[in-house]
Design an enzyme around this catalytic site. Structure first.
Site: not given
Length: 480
Positions: A348, A397
């Site tokens: 990321e 999640r």
């Protein structure tokens, strides 16, 4: 004398013909109903001839009675057709009709599995014919713009096949990375799928992936290295196996063209950068069985190399061929990658840092500021934002697992793909979205050209941010 001889010869010939006719009556009978002659008990001398005659006559009678013989349906076709939910109105589901959505949820379903996929791919020609790969519409515009895809998976290869079928074109390239921790049957099923295509392949080096680990990033890099052996593709798109496209391949090609050879990478600064992921160094602790966990050493971590500032995006990106080559060959890119080994979720950060530190020229980066960057590759519905995104499915999640109720929203979004779908839970949505994509391919729909063109114009007209002209950079934690 001569006339008498001719009469004798004629008489003998007639006798022979009459004898032959009488002899044939001994082993044939005439069926009055059908008007067909069939054998009784032919002698060995006549066996081959009479058998051939009987077969041809019988086939002729059957064809006259029933018409042309029907094409035999294979077990592969029967099983493939059994995977389709019968009583589902996808047209109304896509319109958001609540009754159609409720009915879709109730329908029984037969879910494809790795076992059926392995069995069906034993005959690749039949598999591609039955599953529709041979009939995919492929325009000349698409042929001239090949795309490379990374597909990372760890389970449900049958769902991978559905994704592949939705984006497959003969000129594209598809790298399948199967998690090293996945069971053997997942690896076997993925290989059986890849072996049916010249342009689908298993990555040459497999990584064992743990959530937030460096190996997640390395898996993409391994596929990229393999793709570089194929020199003609234009862009690379990386996908997890639980994504599905919400644009056709032709629409994706046209959107990528409008980006004009620039990367599309998300970028966040400020509070969204999640500083705790890189303020301290993280190590990998391995068990005897080869699994590992990520441990915070609480040791202050070093700053990024080459005066790079930290930037956060997502793991899903649209990258030019030149950028991918730079990543794998540039020493600067390798140094930044080495820094990423000690942080959490480096996938990321890595792409965003390379693309938005403008003091280092990187192919395809443009000069866009790291500010409200549109993440065009993939739409994800998050529950952890200030105002949670729309979700008619279930939260897993903090991410929405899409259901049939989400399709009306998804097909109107600007992104190229949507994440995520689960094979069993999302199956009605998967079927209807696949049907919609097929129809879109047959009747190409226009894209919002101005919207996507502005994404490129933004890259070249934005006033350069402070990163561009920072010469002597004084780093401190607030800079990060």
């Amino acid at each position: 004398m001569f006339k008498k001889s001719r009469l004798i010869v004629a008489a003998v010939s007639l006798a022979i013909v009459l004898y032959a006719i009488n002899s044939r009556q001994l082993f044939v009978k005439y069926d009055i109903k059908t008007g067909v002659t069939f054998n009784k008990q032919p002698s060995a001398m006549h066996m081959n001839q009479t058998f051939s005659t009987r077969s041809s006559i019988k086939n002729e009678v059957i064809q006259k009675t029933l018409g042309k013989p029907k094409k035999q349906v294979t077990n592969t076709e029967l099983e493939f057709n059994s995977f389709k939910i019968k009583n589902i109105n996808c047209a109304n589901v896509l319109k958001g009709d609540e009754s159609a959505i409720a009915e879709a949820r109730k329908q029984p379903r037969n879910i494809p599995s790795y076992k059926t996929l392995i069995k069906h791919t034993e005959n690749c020609d039949l598999f591609k014919q039955v599953y529709g790969y041979n009939n995919i519409l492929n325009t000349e515009e698409e042929k001239q713009f090949p795309i490379a895809f990374n597909i990372l998976l760890y389970k449900d290869v049958a769902q991978v096949e559905i994704l592949l079928r939705a984006i497959y074109r003969p000129q594209n390239y598809y790298c399948l990375h199967v998690d090293g921790f996945s069971p053997d049957h997942v690896h076997k099923a993925a290989k059986s799928l890849a072996d049916c295509f010249d342009n689908v392949f298993i990555v040459s080096k497999t990584e064992n992936i743990v959530y937030q680990s460096f190996q997640r990033l390395q898996a993409d890099l391994n596929c990229m290295a393999d793709h570089l052996a194929k020199p003609d593709w234009k862009y690379l798109i990386n996908l997890p196996s639980q994504e599905l496209p919400i644009k056709t391949n032709l629409q994706i090609v046209r959107i990528l063209k409008l980006l004009n050879n620039t990367n599309q990478v998300g970028c966040t600064r400020g509070i969204g950068i999640i500083m705790k992921r890189f303020l301290h160094r993280y190590d990998y602790v391995y068990d005897e069985n080869g699994t590992y966990k990520i441990v915070n050493t609480l040791e202050k971590y070093k700053l990024p190399p080459h005066h790079f500032l930290t930037a956060k995006g997502t793991a899903y990106v649209l990258l030019t061929h030149q950028f991918v080559k730079y990543v794998l060959t540039s020493q600067i890119a390798k140094d930044v990658l080495d820094w990423c080994r000690g942080i959490l979720s480096p996938d990321e950060y890595y792409w965003s840092m390379l693309n938005f530190n403008h003091h280092v020229p990187v192919p395809g980066s443009g000069q866009e500021a790291c500010l409200k960057v549109t993440e065009l590759s993939t739409y994800v519905s998050w529950a952890i934002t200030k105002t949670p995104d729309e979700c008619h499915g279930k939260w897993l999640r903090h991410i929405c697992v899409f259901s049939a109720g989400d399709l009306k929203m998804l097909v109107n979004r600007a992104e190229l793909f949507a994440n995520k779908f689960e094979l069993e839970y999302s199956y009605p949505a998967i079927q209807c979205l696949s049907e919609w994509l097929h129809n879109q391919t047959l009747s190409p729909q226009a894209i919002d050209t101005q919207f996507y063109k502005r994404l490129y114009l933004k890259k070249i007209t934005y006033q350069l941010d402070l990163w561009t002209n920072l010469k002597p950079i004084q780093f401190n934690e607030t800079d990060l």
